[in-house]
Design a protein around this motif. Structure first.
Motif, PDB file in Angstrom:
ATOM      1  N   GLY A   1       0.816  -1.205   0.000  1.00  0.00           N
ATOM      2  CA  GLY A   1       0.000   0.000   0.000  1.00  0.00           C
ATOM      3  C   GLY A   1       0.851   1.256   0.000  1.00  0.00           C
ATOM      4  O   GLY A   1       2.074   1.211   0.117  1.00  0.00           O
ATOM      5  N   GLY A   2       0.213   2.394  -0.127  1.00  0.00           N
ATOM      6  CA  GLY A   2       0.918   3.659  -0.115  1.00  0.00           C
ATOM      7  C   GLY A   2       0.050   4.800  -0.590  1.00  0.00           C
ATOM      8  O   GLY A   2      -1.169   4.657  -0.671  1.00  0.00           O
ATOM      9  N   SER A   3       0.700   5.907  -0.888  1.00  0.00           N
ATOM     10  CA  SER A   3      -0.004   7.107  -1.336  1.00  0.00           C
ATOM     11  C   SER A   3       0.384   7.431  -2.772  1.00  0.00           C
ATOM     12  O   SER A   3       1.571   7.436  -3.100  1.00  0.00           O
ATOM     13  CB  SER A   3       0.340   8.289  -0.428  1.00  0.00           C
ATOM     14  N   VAL A   4      -0.618   7.689  -3.580  1.00  0.00           N
ATOM     15  CA  VAL A   4      -0.380   8.057  -4.973  1.00  0.00           C
ATOM     16  C   VAL A   4      -1.333   9.167  -5.367  1.00  0.00           C
ATOM     17  O   VAL A   4      -2.345   9.396  -4.691  1.00  0.00           O
ATOM     18  CB  VAL A   4      -0.580   6.866  -5.941  1.00  0.00           C
ATOM     19  N   GLN A   5      -1.026   9.823  -6.464  1.00  0.00           N
ATOM     20  CA  GLN A   5      -1.943  10.819  -7.011  1.00  0.00           C
ATOM     21  C   GLN A   5      -2.926  10.136  -7.947  1.00  0.00           C
ATOM     22  O   GLN A   5      -2.685   9.035  -8.458  1.00  0.00           O
ATOM     23  CB  GLN A   5      -1.159  11.889  -7.758  1.00  0.00           C
ATOM     24  N   ALA A   6      -4.041  10.793  -8.157  1.00  0.00           N
ATOM     25  CA  ALA A   6      -5.058  10.262  -9.058  1.00  0.00           C
ATOM     26  C   ALA A   6      -4.448   9.946 -10.419  1.00  0.00           C
ATOM     27  O   ALA A   6      -3.633  10.718 -10.938  1.00  0.00           O
ATOM     28  CB  ALA A   6      -6.188  11.267  -9.212  1.00  0.00           C
ATOM     29  N   GLY A   7      -4.841   8.810 -10.942  1.00  0.00           N
ATOM     30  CA  GLY A   7      -4.279   8.353 -12.208  1.00  0.00           C
ATOM     31  C   GLY A   7      -3.098   7.431 -12.044  1.00  0.00           C
ATOM     32  O   GLY A   7      -2.652   6.797 -13.010  1.00  0.00           O
ATOM     33  N   GLY A   8      -2.584   7.332 -10.834  1.00  0.00           N
ATOM     34  CA  GLY A   8      -1.425   6.499 -10.575  1.00  0.00           C
ATOM     35  C   GLY A   8      -1.763   5.037 -10.400  1.00  0.00           C
ATOM     36  O   GLY A   8      -2.922   4.623 -10.518  1.00  0.00           O
ATOM     37  N   SER A   9      -0.729   4.255 -10.088  1.00  0.00           N
ATOM     38  CA  SER A   9      -0.866   2.814  -9.960  1.00  0.00           C
ATOM     39  C   SER A   9      -0.207   2.332  -8.677  1.00  0.00           C
ATOM     40  O   SER A   9       0.729   2.955  -8.169  1.00  0.00           O
ATOM     41  CB  SER A   9      -0.200   2.113 -11.152  1.00  0.00           C
ATOM     42  N   LEU A  10      -0.688   1.205  -8.194  1.00  0.00           N
ATOM     43  CA  LEU A  10      -0.089   0.518  -7.061  1.00  0.00           C
ATOM     44  C   LEU A  10      -0.272  -0.974  -7.250  1.00  0.00           C
ATOM     45  O   LEU A  10      -1.223  -1.420  -7.908  1.00  0.00           O
ATOM     46  CB  LEU A  10      -0.730   0.935  -5.733  1.00  0.00           C
TER      47      LEU A  10
ATOM     48  N   PHE B   1     -15.282 -15.662   4.558  1.00  0.00           N
ATOM     49  CA  PHE B   1     -13.820 -15.698   4.553  1.00  0.00           C
ATOM     50  C   PHE B   1     -13.328 -15.798   5.999  1.00  0.00           C
ATOM     51  O   PHE B   1     -13.535 -14.895   6.802  1.00  0.00           O
ATOM     52  CB  PHE B   1     -13.247 -14.455   3.872  1.00  0.00           C
ATOM     53  N   ALA B   2     -12.664 -16.898   6.306  1.00  0.00           N
ATOM     54  CA  ALA B   2     -12.275 -17.173   7.688  1.00  0.00           C
ATOM     55  C   ALA B   2     -10.945 -16.512   8.070  1.00  0.00           C
ATOM     56  O   ALA B   2     -10.684 -16.277   9.252  1.00  0.00           O
ATOM     57  CB  ALA B   2     -12.160 -18.673   7.907  1.00  0.00           C
ATOM     58  N   TYR B   3     -10.118 -16.215   7.065  1.00  0.00           N
ATOM     59  CA  TYR B   3      -8.765 -15.750   7.350  1.00  0.00           C
ATOM     60  C   TYR B   3      -8.516 -14.405   6.683  1.00  0.00           C
ATOM     61  O   TYR B   3      -8.748 -14.250   5.478  1.00  0.00           O
ATOM     62  CB  TYR B   3      -7.753 -16.777   6.859  1.00  0.00           C
ATOM     63  N   TRP B   4      -8.015 -13.477   7.486  1.00  0.00           N
ATOM     64  CA  TRP B   4      -7.823 -12.107   7.018  1.00  0.00           C
ATOM     65  C   TRP B   4      -6.424 -11.609   7.368  1.00  0.00           C
ATOM     66  O   TRP B   4      -5.877 -11.952   8.416  1.00  0.00           O
ATOM     67  CB  TRP B   4      -8.853 -11.177   7.678  1.00  0.00           C
ATOM     68  N   GLY B   5      -5.911 -10.760   6.508  1.00  0.00           N
ATOM     69  CA  GLY B   5      -4.689 -10.053   6.825  1.00  0.00           C
ATOM     70  C   GLY B   5      -4.988  -8.817   7.653  1.00  0.00           C
ATOM     71  O   GLY B   5      -6.150  -8.498   7.937  1.00  0.00           O
ATOM     72  N   GLN B   6      -3.947  -8.118   8.017  1.00  0.00           N
ATOM     73  CA  GLN B   6      -4.089  -6.941   8.865  1.00  0.00           C
ATOM     74  C   GLN B   6      -4.472  -5.697   8.069  1.00  0.00           C
ATOM     75  O   GLN B   6      -4.847  -4.675   8.648  1.00  0.00           O
ATOM     76  CB  GLN B   6      -2.783  -6.676   9.633  1.00  0.00           C
ATOM     77  N   GLY B   7      -4.365  -5.780   6.761  1.00  0.00           N
ATOM     78  CA  GLY B   7      -4.734  -4.652   5.911  1.00  0.00           C
ATOM     79  C   GLY B   7      -3.553  -3.788   5.532  1.00  0.00           C
ATOM     80  O   GLY B   7      -2.544  -3.721   6.257  1.00  0.00           O
ATOM     81  N   THR B   8      -3.673  -3.148   4.384  1.00  0.00           N
ATOM     82  CA  THR B   8      -2.663  -2.194   3.933  1.00  0.00           C
ATOM     83  C   THR B   8      -3.376  -0.971   3.374  1.00  0.00           C
ATOM     84  O   THR B   8      -4.344  -1.093   2.629  1.00  0.00           O
ATOM     85  CB  THR B   8      -1.722  -2.839   2.889  1.00  0.00           C
ATOM     86  N   GLN B   9      -2.914   0.199   3.761  1.00  0.00           N
ATOM     87  CA  GLN B   9      -3.610   1.438   3.419  1.00  0.00           C
ATOM     88  C   GLN B   9      -3.242   1.911   2.024  1.00  0.00           C
ATOM     89  O   GLN B   9      -2.064   1.952   1.653  1.00  0.00           O
ATOM     90  CB  GLN B   9      -3.280   2.534   4.433  1.00  0.00           C
ATOM     91  N   VAL B  10      -4.270   2.292   1.276  1.00  0.00           N
ATOM     92  CA  VAL B  10      -4.091   2.925  -0.029  1.00  0.00           C
ATOM     93  C   VAL B  10      -4.751   4.294   0.026  1.00  0.00           C
ATOM     94  O   VAL B  10      -5.932   4.400   0.371  1.00  0.00           O
ATOM     95  CB  VAL B  10      -4.721   2.085  -1.157  1.00  0.00           C
ATOM     96  N   THR B  11      -3.988   5.322  -0.295  1.00  0.00           N
ATOM     97  CA  THR B  11      -4.502   6.684  -0.275  1.00  0.00           C
ATOM     98  C   THR B  11      -4.239   7.322  -1.632  1.00  0.00           C
ATOM     99  O   THR B  11      -3.096   7.346  -2.098  1.00  0.00           O
ATOM    100  CB  THR B  11      -3.828   7.515   0.823  1.00  0.00           C
ATOM    101  N   VAL B  12      -5.312   7.817  -2.245  1.00  0.00           N
ATOM    102  CA  VAL B  12      -5.199   8.441  -3.564  1.00  0.00           C
ATOM    103  C   VAL B  12      -5.606   9.902  -3.431  1.00  0.00           C
ATOM    104  O   VAL B  12      -6.738  10.205  -3.052  1.00  0.00           O
ATOM    105  CB  VAL B  12      -6.090   7.730  -4.595  1.00  0.00           C
ATOM    106  N   SER B  13      -4.703  10.791  -3.765  1.00  0.00           N
ATOM    107  CA  SER B  13      -4.979  12.220  -3.661  1.00  0.00           C
ATOM    108  C   SER B  13      -5.411  12.772  -5.023  1.00  0.00           C
ATOM    109  O   SER B  13      -5.015  12.255  -6.060  1.00  0.00           O
ATOM    110  CB  SER B  13      -3.743  12.961  -3.178  1.00  0.00           C
ATOM    111  N   PRO B  14      -6.233  13.839  -4.998  1.00  0.00           N
ATOM    112  CA  PRO B  14      -6.745  14.391  -6.268  1.00  0.00           C
ATOM    113  C   PRO B  14      -5.625  14.904  -7.165  1.00  0.00           C
ATOM    114  O   PRO B  14      -4.577  15.312  -6.693  1.00  0.00           O
ATOM    115  CB  PRO B  14      -7.676  15.523  -5.810  1.00  0.00           C
TER     116      PRO B  14
END
Length: 123
Positions: free
Chosen positions: A9-18, A110-123
């Motif tokens: 995960g991470g931070s990207v601008q709109a139109g970007g990729s992850l 779904f019995a098994y889950w990860g802790q999650g990863t944050q994705v942030t997209v800025s305008p």
């Protein structure tokens, strides 16, 4: 013991990729269901991709169809999510999950889950 670990995960601008990665261990990878879900602040967790681990049947939510693509490496028990053309509405915590058949969009299946990863997209 089943472990599900996301990364990428991470931070990207709109139109970007992850690209998000998910590694699963201790799970009967060959006969179940894997999914990517996301949860934005104040909203319910929603499924965006589900796939049968046996074979390649995959379903995408309408909101990500054509922009998000999964890939799997069954020898390494990894389940990746390539995201392109991101927009601010994609901002959320992204979760990888594993479960038994049948595959569904229902988080309770779904019995098994990860802790999650944050994705942030800025305008």
């Amino acid at each position: 013991q089943v472990q599900v670990v996301e990364s990428g995960g991470g931070s990207v601008q709109a139109g970007g990729s992850l690209r998000l990665s998910c590694v699963v261990s201790g799970y009967s990878y060959k006969k179940g269901c894997m999914g990517w879900f996301r949860q934005a602040p104040g909203k319910e967790r929603e499924g965006i991709v589900i796939t049968y681990t046996r074979g390649n049947d995959t379903l995408y939510a309408d909101s990500v169809e054509g922009r998000f693509t999964i890939s799997r490496d069954d020898t390494k028990y990894t389940f990746n999510l390539q995201m392109i053309t991101l927009n601010p509405e994609d901002t959320a915590m992204y979760y990888c999950a594993a479960g038994d058949l049948p595959c569904s969009w229902n988080t309770a299946d779904f019995a098994y889950w990860g802790q999650g990863t944050q994705v942030t997209v800025s305008p």
